[in-house]
Design a protein around this motif. Structure first.
Motif, PDB file in Angstrom:
ATOM      1  N   LYS A   4       0.797  -1.220   0.000  1.00  0.00           N
ATOM      2  CA  LYS A   4       0.000   0.000   0.000  1.00  0.00           C
ATOM      3  C   LYS A   4       0.833   1.275   0.000  1.00  0.00           C
ATOM      4  N   ALA A   5       2.085   1.186   0.491  1.00  0.00           N
ATOM      5  CA  ALA A   5       2.939   2.378   0.506  1.00  0.00           C
ATOM      6  C   ALA A   5       4.403   1.997   0.382  1.00  0.00           C
ATOM      7  N   LEU A   6       5.118   2.818  -0.361  1.00  0.00           N
ATOM      8  CA  LEU A   6       6.563   2.691  -0.506  1.00  0.00           C
ATOM      9  C   LEU A   6       7.178   3.937   0.131  1.00  0.00           C
ATOM     10  N   ILE A   7       8.030   3.711   1.119  1.00  0.00           N
ATOM     11  CA  ILE A   7       8.612   4.821   1.889  1.00  0.00           C
ATOM     12  C   ILE A   7      10.101   4.925   1.547  1.00  0.00           C
ATOM     13  N   PHE A   8      10.512   6.081   1.053  1.00  0.00           N
ATOM     14  CA  PHE A   8      11.904   6.293   0.668  1.00  0.00           C
ATOM     15  C   PHE A   8      12.654   7.090   1.728  1.00  0.00           C
ATOM     16  N   ASP A   9      13.823   6.599   2.106  1.00  0.00           N
ATOM     17  CA  ASP A   9      14.809   7.455   2.746  1.00  0.00           C
ATOM     18  C   ASP A   9      15.313   8.428   1.675  1.00  0.00           C
ATOM     19  N   VAL A  10      16.020   9.475   2.085  1.00  0.00           N
ATOM     20  CA  VAL A  10      16.469  10.483   1.123  1.00  0.00           C
ATOM     21  C   VAL A  10      17.972  10.443   0.890  1.00  0.00           C
ATOM     22  N   ASP A  11      18.743  10.892   1.872  1.00  0.00           N
ATOM     23  CA  ASP A  11      20.187  11.032   1.691  1.00  0.00           C
ATOM     24  C   ASP A  11      20.852   9.686   1.462  1.00  0.00           C
ATOM     25  N   GLY A  12      21.477   9.524   0.302  1.00  0.00           N
ATOM     26  CA  GLY A  12      22.143   8.285  -0.046  1.00  0.00           C
ATOM     27  C   GLY A  12      21.241   7.265  -0.698  1.00  0.00           C
ATOM     28  N   THR A  13      19.926   7.421  -0.571  1.00  0.00           N
ATOM     29  CA  THR A  13      18.963   6.475  -1.135  1.00  0.00           C
ATOM     30  C   THR A  13      18.339   7.024  -2.410  1.00  0.00           C
ATOM     31  N   ILE A  14      17.695   8.180  -2.302  1.00  0.00           N
ATOM     32  CA  ILE A  14      17.134   8.815  -3.490  1.00  0.00           C
ATOM     33  C   ILE A  14      18.244   9.401  -4.356  1.00  0.00           C
ATOM     34  N   ALA A  15      19.240   9.988  -3.706  1.00  0.00           N
ATOM     35  CA  ALA A  15      20.361  10.606  -4.427  1.00  0.00           C
ATOM     36  C   ALA A  15      21.612  10.533  -3.566  1.00  0.00           C
ATOM     37  N   GLU A  16      22.777  10.677  -4.212  1.00  0.00           N
ATOM     38  CA  GLU A  16      24.063  10.666  -3.501  1.00  0.00           C
ATOM     39  C   GLU A  16      24.305  12.031  -2.863  1.00  0.00           C
ATOM     40  N   GLU A  18      25.048  12.804   0.302  1.00  0.00           N
ATOM     41  CA  GLU A  18      26.043  12.940   1.370  1.00  0.00           C
ATOM     42  C   GLU A  18      27.399  13.379   0.816  1.00  0.00           C
ATOM     43  N   LYS A  19      27.928  12.605  -0.105  1.00  0.00           N
ATOM     44  CA  LYS A  19      29.261  12.885  -0.641  1.00  0.00           C
ATOM     45  C   LYS A  19      29.285  14.158  -1.473  1.00  0.00           C
ATOM     46  N   ASN A  20      28.281  14.324  -2.328  1.00  0.00           N
ATOM     47  CA  ASN A  20      28.289  15.421  -3.298  1.00  0.00           C
ATOM     48  C   ASN A  20      27.463  16.631  -2.873  1.00  0.00           C
ATOM     49  N   GLY A  21      26.749  16.505  -1.752  1.00  0.00           N
ATOM     50  CA  GLY A  21      25.885  17.586  -1.312  1.00  0.00           C
ATOM     51  C   GLY A  21      26.227  18.111   0.072  1.00  0.00           C
ATOM     52  N   HIS A  22      25.834  17.366   1.088  1.00  0.00           N
ATOM     53  CA  HIS A  22      26.022  17.840   2.467  1.00  0.00           C
ATOM     54  C   HIS A  22      27.495  18.055   2.812  1.00  0.00           C
ATOM     55  N   ARG A  23      28.366  17.134   2.413  1.00  0.00           N
ATOM     56  CA  ARG A  23      29.794  17.284   2.701  1.00  0.00           C
ATOM     57  C   ARG A  23      30.359  18.547   2.055  1.00  0.00           C
ATOM     58  N   GLN A  38      38.334  21.163   6.539  1.00  0.00           N
ATOM     59  CA  GLN A  38      37.776  20.626   5.310  1.00  0.00           C
ATOM     60  C   GLN A  38      37.589  19.133   5.502  1.00  0.00           C
ATOM     61  N   TRP A  39      36.404  18.642   5.181  1.00  0.00           N
ATOM     62  CA  TRP A  39      36.108  17.227   5.340  1.00  0.00           C
ATOM     63  C   TRP A  39      36.273  16.520   4.009  1.00  0.00           C
ATOM     64  N   ASP A  40      37.266  15.616   3.926  1.00  0.00           N
ATOM     65  CA  ASP A  40      37.419  14.877   2.676  1.00  0.00           C
ATOM     66  C   ASP A  40      36.418  13.723   2.640  1.00  0.00           C
ATOM     67  N   ILE A  41      36.368  13.034   1.518  1.00  0.00           N
ATOM     68  CA  ILE A  41      35.343  12.016   1.298  1.00  0.00           C
ATOM     69  C   ILE A  41      35.442  10.893   2.326  1.00  0.00           C
ATOM     70  N   ASP A  42      36.659  10.417   2.589  1.00  0.00           N
ATOM     71  CA  ASP A  42      36.823   9.300   3.524  1.00  0.00           C
ATOM     72  C   ASP A  42      36.478   9.701   4.956  1.00  0.00           C
ATOM     73  N   PHE A  43      36.934  10.889   5.369  1.00  0.00           N
ATOM     74  CA  PHE A  43      36.656  11.330   6.736  1.00  0.00           C
ATOM     75  C   PHE A  43      35.160  11.541   6.949  1.00  0.00           C
ATOM     76  N   TYR A  44      34.492  12.088   5.949  1.00  0.00           N
ATOM     77  CA  TYR A  44      33.052  12.306   6.078  1.00  0.00           C
ATOM     78  C   TYR A  44      32.320  10.978   6.254  1.00  0.00           C
ATOM     79  N   GLY A  45      32.850   9.933   5.638  1.00  0.00           N
ATOM     80  CA  GLY A  45      32.255   8.612   5.817  1.00  0.00           C
ATOM     81  C   GLY A  45      32.245   8.192   7.276  1.00  0.00           C
ATOM     82  N   LYS A  46      33.292   8.551   8.029  1.00  0.00           N
ATOM     83  CA  LYS A  46      33.341   8.249   9.461  1.00  0.00           C
ATOM     84  C   LYS A  46      32.288   9.052  10.218  1.00  0.00           C
ATOM     85  N   LEU A  47      32.114  10.323   9.832  1.00  0.00           N
ATOM     86  CA  LEU A  47      31.144  11.178  10.513  1.00  0.00           C
ATOM     87  C   LEU A  47      29.701  10.738  10.252  1.00  0.00           C
TER      88      LEU A  47
END
Length: 262
Positions: A4-16, A18-23, A38-47
């Motif tokens: 009856k319903a499909l529920i989407f998460d947003v960040d990382g699910t609908i679009a990338e 985290e890496k290309n936006g919020h970071r 400055q947060w690089d890609i790998d460090f942001y993954g830890k956060l």
């Protein structure tokens, strides 16, 4: 079982996002405020183990910048940086820098065609959710999304179940009538605590997380030009895997998976 319903998460699910936006937006905010970070890609993954932007930045200050002299109270400083970060994030989305992940638009369209309700359950603030939808989806697609449950609408963010419980309340549906699409262990735990079955689409940040309680784990949702790969699945749905691996996720398959996985 009828979905009856499909529920989407947003960040990382609908679009990338985290890496290309919020970071990127956090780094732009740091630059504007002359903060030496400055947060690089790998460090942001830890956060990303910390859910929520304000919570993530607070964690960073408390654990990585203990000698930093705050110009104001911690809460006020975090709110100010986060506000500027969100302005940059909105601009990135408006500039079409961020795109929908493979299969998202196709599955939303199929859900609408099959009278399956569409909802959002995101840790992000509702303003950021709407900015992303405005920048990546057509007005018609946005009109199909009936419910948005966001991080600033609940007391506790994922992995607490609050956001999913709010989505269920707004949809006026029970958990077994819904399926969610998630990309993180945090999201999976939140959905599981709300008794909602989950399908996972991993990304570079989440591919090594624990998804043992997910119905199935995919690299993405797939479409007719870019098939998905099945990474892991529950034994109960093994007979359905040949219909999904090297193909793409459909509403019919989701319903069959939901019926098999009880």
């Amino acid at each position: 079982m009828k979905l009856k319903a499909l529920i989407f998460d947003v960040d990382g699910t609908i679009a990338e996002t985290e890496k290309n936006g919020h970071r990127v937006a956090f780094n732009l905010a740091f630059d504007e405020l002359n903060l030496p970070w400055q947060w690089d890609i790998d460090f942001y993954g830890k956060l990303l183990k910390i859910g929520g932007g304000k919570e993530r930045f607070t964690y960073y200050l408390n654990n990585y910048q203990t000698d930093f002299q705050l110009p104001t109270s911690l809460d006020e400083f975090v709110l100010n940086v986060h506000k500027i970060k969100n302005q940059y994030y909105g601009q990135l989305v408006q500039d079409k820098t961020i795109k929908l992940r493979t299969g998202v638009a196709r599955l939303m369209k199929e859900a609408h065609k099959n009278n399956v309700h569409l909802a959002i359950a995101s840790t992000s603030a509702v303003k950021n959710v709407k900015s992303l939808l405005d920048g990546t989806c057509s007005p018609e697609m946005i009109s199909w999304i009936e419910v948005i449950a966001a991080g600033d609408m609940v007391e506790n963010k994922k992995p607490a179940p609050d956001i999913y419980q709010l989505a269920l309340k707004k949809l006026n549906l029970s958990p077994h009538e819904c399926v969610t699409i998630e990309d993180t262990n945090q999201g999976l735990v939140a959905a599981t605590r709300a008794n909602i079955k989950a399908i996972i689409t991993v990304n570079d940040y989440t591919k090594d997380e624990n998804f043992d309680s997910a119905m199935v784990v995919l690299n993405h949702l797939g479409d007719k030009k870019n098939y998905c790969n099945v990474i892991q699945y529950q034994d109960e749905i093994s007979s359905l895997i040949p219909q999904l691996d090297k193909k793409y996720l459909t509403i019919e398959l989701i319903e069959n998976i939901l019926s098999s996985n009880k």
